[in-house]
Design a protein around this motif. Structure first.
Motif, mmCIF file in Angstrom:
data_model
loop_
_atom_site.group_PDB
_atom_site.id
_atom_site.type_symbol
_atom_site.label_atom_id
_atom_site.label_comp_id
_atom_site.label_asym_id
_atom_site.label_seq_id
_atom_site.Cartn_x
_atom_site.Cartn_y
_atom_site.Cartn_z
ATOM 1 N N GLU A 13 -5.742 11.104 -0.267
ATOM 2 C CA GLU A 13 -6.879 12.007 -0.383
ATOM 3 C C GLU A 13 -8.204 11.232 -0.465
ATOM 4 O O GLU A 13 -9.234 11.697 0.027
ATOM 5 N N LEU A 14 -8.153 10.087 -1.061
ATOM 6 C CA LEU A 14 -9.357 9.245 -1.133
ATOM 7 C C LEU A 14 -9.557 8.393 0.122
ATOM 8 O O LEU A 14 -10.582 7.729 0.263
ATOM 9 N N ASN A 15 -8.578 8.451 1.029
ATOM 10 C CA ASN A 15 -8.609 7.586 2.240
ATOM 11 C C ASN A 15 -8.808 6.121 1.821
ATOM 12 O O ASN A 15 -9.639 5.396 2.361
ATOM 13 N N LEU A 16 -8.011 5.725 0.841
ATOM 14 C CA LEU A 16 -8.209 4.430 0.194
ATOM 15 C C LEU A 16 -7.682 3.250 1.007
ATOM 16 O O LEU A 16 -8.165 2.124 0.843
ATOM 17 N N TRP A 17 -6.733 3.489 1.876
ATOM 18 C CA TRP A 17 -6.137 2.376 2.653
ATOM 19 C C TRP A 17 -6.935 2.168 3.943
ATOM 20 O O TRP A 17 -6.951 3.020 4.816
ATOM 21 N N HIS A 18 -7.609 1.042 4.042
ATOM 22 C CA HIS A 18 -8.376 0.720 5.263
ATOM 23 C C HIS A 18 -7.437 0.439 6.425
ATOM 24 O O HIS A 18 -7.762 0.723 7.575
ATOM 25 N N ILE A 19 -6.278 -0.091 6.086
ATOM 26 C CA ILE A 19 -5.250 -0.343 7.113
ATOM 27 C C ILE A 19 -3.999 0.411 6.673
ATOM 28 O O ILE A 19 -3.196 -0.096 5.862
ATOM 29 N N GLU A 47 5.552 10.145 -9.776
ATOM 30 C CA GLU A 47 6.067 11.170 -8.873
ATOM 31 C C GLU A 47 5.025 11.549 -7.811
ATOM 32 O O GLU A 47 5.318 11.572 -6.620
ATOM 33 N N GLU A 48 3.798 11.841 -8.220
ATOM 34 C CA GLU A 48 2.813 12.375 -7.277
ATOM 35 C C GLU A 48 1.805 11.331 -6.799
ATOM 36 O O GLU A 48 1.001 11.604 -5.920
ATOM 37 N N ARG A 49 1.821 10.180 -7.374
ATOM 38 C CA ARG A 49 0.905 9.092 -7.001
ATOM 39 C C ARG A 49 -0.558 9.476 -7.215
ATOM 40 O O ARG A 49 -1.439 9.077 -6.487
ATOM 41 N N VAL A 69 -4.082 9.544 -9.385
ATOM 42 C CA VAL A 69 -4.791 8.632 -10.275
ATOM 43 C C VAL A 69 -4.901 9.253 -11.658
ATOM 44 O O VAL A 69 -5.373 10.382 -11.816
ATOM 45 N N MET A 70 -4.461 8.480 -12.657
ATOM 46 C CA MET A 70 -4.549 8.926 -14.040
ATOM 47 C C MET A 70 -5.613 8.143 -14.799
ATOM 48 O O MET A 70 -6.195 8.643 -15.758
ATOM 49 N N ALA A 71 -5.880 6.883 -14.354
ATOM 50 C CA ALA A 71 -6.922 6.087 -15.005
ATOM 51 C C ALA A 71 -7.321 4.930 -14.097
ATOM 52 O O ALA A 71 -6.495 4.367 -13.384
ATOM 53 N N VAL A 72 -8.598 4.612 -14.078
ATOM 54 C CA VAL A 72 -9.116 3.429 -13.384
ATOM 55 C C VAL A 72 -10.112 2.760 -14.314
ATOM 56 O O VAL A 72 -10.767 3.429 -15.125
ATOM 57 N N ASN A 73 -10.237 1.437 -14.214
ATOM 58 C CA ASN A 73 -11.176 0.749 -15.091
ATOM 59 C C ASN A 73 -12.531 0.571 -14.391
ATOM 60 O O ASN A 73 -12.665 0.774 -13.176
ATOM 61 N N PRO A 74 -13.566 0.201 -15.141
ATOM 62 C CA PRO A 74 -14.908 0.051 -14.548
ATOM 63 C C PRO A 74 -14.952 -0.958 -13.401
ATOM 64 O O PRO A 74 -15.728 -0.777 -12.450
ATOM 65 N N ALA A 75 -14.172 -2.016 -13.471
ATOM 66 C CA ALA A 75 -14.177 -3.008 -12.388
ATOM 67 C C ALA A 75 -13.711 -2.375 -11.089
ATOM 68 O O ALA A 75 -14.252 -2.664 -10.005
ATOM 69 N N TRP A 76 -12.687 -1.474 -11.175
ATOM 70 C CA TRP A 76 -12.180 -0.785 -9.981
ATOM 71 C C TRP A 76 -13.265 0.107 -9.406
ATOM 72 O O TRP A 76 -13.494 0.130 -8.196
ATOM 73 N N GLU A 135 -15.056 10.637 -12.104
ATOM 74 C CA GLU A 135 -14.657 12.019 -11.828
ATOM 75 C C GLU A 135 -14.271 12.243 -10.364
ATOM 76 O O GLU A 135 -13.586 13.220 -10.041
ATOM 77 N N GLU A 136 -14.705 11.325 -9.457
ATOM 78 C CA GLU A 136 -14.386 11.473 -8.030
ATOM 79 C C GLU A 136 -12.960 11.053 -7.710
ATOM 80 O O GLU A 136 -12.429 11.434 -6.667
ATOM 81 N N VAL A 137 -12.357 10.274 -8.566
ATOM 82 C CA VAL A 137 -11.036 9.736 -8.233
ATOM 83 C C VAL A 137 -9.928 10.286 -9.120
ATOM 84 O O VAL A 137 -8.745 10.220 -8.739
ATOM 85 N N MET A 138 -10.270 10.811 -10.296
ATOM 86 C CA MET A 138 -9.225 11.278 -11.202
ATOM 87 C C MET A 138 -8.431 12.414 -10.563
ATOM 88 O O MET A 138 -8.985 13.366 -10.008
ATOM 89 N N GLY A 139 -7.095 12.284 -10.629
ATOM 90 C CA GLY A 139 -6.196 13.298 -10.096
ATOM 91 C C GLY A 139 -6.006 13.252 -8.599
ATOM 92 O O GLY A 139 -5.240 14.041 -8.032
ATOM 93 N N LYS A 140 -6.684 12.314 -7.926
ATOM 94 C CA LYS A 140 -6.569 12.209 -6.466
ATOM 95 C C LYS A 140 -5.495 11.181 -6.095
ATOM 96 O O LYS A 140 -5.202 10.251 -6.854
#
Length: 644
Positions: free
Chosen positions: A63-69, A34-36, A38-45, A54-59
């Motif tokens: 909000e992370l400006n993750l899409w370069h394009i 629903e809200e998109r 982040v609930m979990a990321v692995n070490p490779a990510w 802690e910087e990405v959880m719940g974002k």
């Protein structure tokens, strides 16, 4: 996230999934549907994008400006990936430090404990893309470099199929597009393919084109390949480490033609040297025969039978002399009797003779340039050449046809750029509408005694004479011919550098031979020639001394101060030839007159053109064989020549 998964009845499955999630080298993330967020990321990510957990959880990604394009995210949203997901989409993400990361992204929808989640997995291909771009740039640079060279380049793979080639290679085999050549097996290059417009290859001996197994590590293998269109390719091939073959190919047809022309020229020169030497001895023999027959006629005056027999013998001598002159015309060893000549005037004077030499079914046309330059040649030689060319044209038109004689001014550029670098020539073209000649005949037509006519129909010396005349005149010959399309032979003679003069040549001596009472020193290595002179000249009133070489002649001159004329052969064995003897004799006896004679005169023997008598150590040069009258006239004219 572990808590959410723990609600599942099978805890072992929970542990297995989490272990895979955490240890996978693939970039993995789980977000709420629903809200998109982040609930979990692995070490490779985290490692790839440079974040701490802690910087990405719940974002959200925004909000992370993750899409370069960002446009890529919009496109995926419009595709409705929330409902069905997507697979293997190339996207560019932004790392924490702002650098781009190119990934292959796959997303799947999950149902966990009644809750909808999105599982995304990515493969980081950033370094691959960088390497690929570098490889493509290198490939483009390599291709540009290959296109700039003037040789054909091709790389065959281990399966002997074309991997890379340049335009020069394609031009050799008839491929207009690179795509048409890539993947072609090297053996196919020898087959006719109408659709690809390839060129047939002729089988050549000792070629390893279709034997790549012959190529070993070490120096490149070298061979030649002849194309059906006549071109010859030089191949230098080397086996690569991966089993492929690099082949560098050059069109060496011009070099082969030049080498063949050089070989023909050397052969012609060798034949010429041999012919000239034979002509020298033959002319001496003819001279001995002629002189003795004339003496017999003089001693048997009134005997009609002997007169008839001797006249026949003299006719034979004359015929032999004519043949020798033809040989000398080919060898270029005749004396130089060039004079400034109006070619148009000469051809106009020959029109009737040429027409009568042809059959009635052959028409003769002349197309003479009105502003034709003068040229410096031997007019008699050109007349012989024109007649020979006309007779050859006649034989090429057994049924009927046309003979066209044209003249024109022509420049032959030295650099091929403009007329300022060019030399002026007078062009004389003799064109027929006859059967024409194939290339292998054209290559031989100027060789002495070569003829395509049946036995008794020709001597094979006609075109050799034409060749000799042209070369002796400093000119060139061009042949254009093809079977069924007739033949055009063009003589290119240099433009004269001086104007035509009105000098009248000396006429023939008529009546009794000229006589005298002077002393003459005769020098000839041929004993029979000195004996002949010892009999002929005293009958004309002269006193004769003889010597068989230059050293003896100089000794006689020192002992006999009353010698008026030195009469010497030009070609003699030893270090003193006729020219050297004449110079030393003049130094010894300043008032001495000199008459030289020769069966032929080689260019190296002659100090300069006979058109410049002041450069020659003699008043005259008498050509062998000469008659008693010729000798008498030459001796008298030399003795009467004013001192220089």
């Amino acid at each position: 996230m572990r808590t959410l998964l723990a609600q599942e009845p099978d805890a072992r499955l929970d542990d297995l999934f989490w272990a895979v999630f955490q240890s996978s080298a693939t970039l993995m993330a789980i977000t709420s549907f629903e809200e998109r967020r982040v609930m979990a990321v692995n070490p490779a990510w985290l490692k790839c994008l440079g974040y701490r957990e802690e910087e990405v959880m719940g974002k959200t990604a925004e909000e992370l400006n993750l899409w370069h394009i960002p446009e890529q995210h919009r496109e995926l949203t419009e595709m409705g990936y929330e409902a069905v997901g997507f697979q293997d989409k190339e996207v560019t993400l932004r790392a924490r430090d702002g650098s781009p990361r190119t990934c292959i992204l796959t997303a799947h929808n999950l149902q966990v404990g009644g809750r909808k989640l999105i599982l995304s997995s990515s493969q980081d291909i950033t370094q691959y893309k960088i390497a690929s771009r570098a490889l493509n740039a290198t490939r483009e640079t390599l291709i540009d470099a290959l296109e700039s060279i003037n040789e054909g380049f091709v790389l065959y793979g281990p399966d002997d199929r074309v991997v890379i080639c340049n335009s020069k290679f394609r031009s050799f085999y008839g491929y207009s597009q690179t795509e048409a050549a890539i993947g072609v097996h090297r053996s196919e290059l020898g087959r006719l393919d109408i659709e690809r417009d390839t060129v047939n290859l002729a089988t050549t001996a000792e070629t390893n084109l279709n034997r790549p197994d012959k190529l070993k590590d070490g120096p490149p293998a070298q061979t030649e390949l002849k194309l059906r269109d006549g071109r010859v390719l030089y191949l230098s091939e080397h086996k690569t480490q991966n089993g492929g073959t690099v082949s560098i190919q050059s069109d060496i047809s011009p070099l082969r033609h030049a080498e063949e022309a050089l070989r023909r020229s050397q052969k012609m020169e060798a034949i010429g040297q041999l012919t000239g030497g034979i002509a020298h001895d033959f002319n001496n023999i003819l001279n001995i025969i002629m002189g003795n027959v004339e003496l017999i006629q003089e001693m048997t005056a009134g005997d009609d039978t002997i007169r008839k027999l001797s006249d026949t013998a003299l006719k034979g001598v004359t015929r032999g002399a004519e043949i020798t002159q033809k040989l000398l015309a080919f060898t270029q060893f005749q004396s130089d009797t060039r004079q400034v000549t109006d070619i148009n005037h000469l051809i106009e004077g020959m029109e009737d003779l040429i027409a009568k030499s042809l059959t009635a079914s052959i028409s003769v046309e002349t197309r003479l340039a009105s502003d034709l330059w003068l040229t410096e040649i031997d007019p008699g030689d050109l007349e012989d050449a024109m007649l020979n060319l006309s007779l050859n044209a006649r034989d090429a038109m057994p049924e009927s046809g046309r003979l066209i004689i044209e003249t024109a001014n022509r420049y032959l550029p030295a650099s091929g750029k403009d007329k300022t670098d060019a030399a002026p020539y007078v062009a004389i073209s003799v064109r027929d509408t006859g059967i024409g000649m194939p290339p292998h005949i054209q290559e031989k037509i100027f060789e002495p005694f070569f003829t395509t006519k049946s036995i008794g129909k020709g001597t094979g010396l006609g075109l050799s004479m034409v060749y000799g005349f042209t070369q002796r005149s400093g000119g060139k010959i061009d042949i254009q011919s093809a079977p069924g399309e007739g033949t055009t032979i063009t003589l290119l003679l240099p433009r004269a550098t001086r104007q035509q003069d009105d000098k009248t040549p000396e006429g023939a001596v008529i009546g009794n031979p000229a006589r005298g009472s002077e002393t003459i020193l005769v020098v000839d290595d041929e004993k029979a020639m000195t004996e002949l002179a010892s009999q002929t000249l005293p009958s004309l009133g002269y006193t004769v001394l003889t010597a068989t070489n230059g050293e003896d002649a100089l000794t006689l001159l020192k002992e006999n101060t009353g010698v008026h004329l030195l009469f010497s052969d030009v070609i003699m064995p030893g270090w003193i030839d006729g020219y050297s003897l004449a110079r030393q004799a003049r130094d010894l006896c300043p008032g001495l007159k000199v008459l030289l004679a020769s069966g032929y005169t080689r260019p190296n023997d002659q100090p300069s053109s006979l058109a410049e008598p002041q450069t020659i150590p003699a008043e005259r040069l008498l050509q062998k064989p000469y008659s008693r009258g010729d000798l008498a006239a030459a001796v008298r004219a030399t003795l009467d020549t004013p001192k220089r």
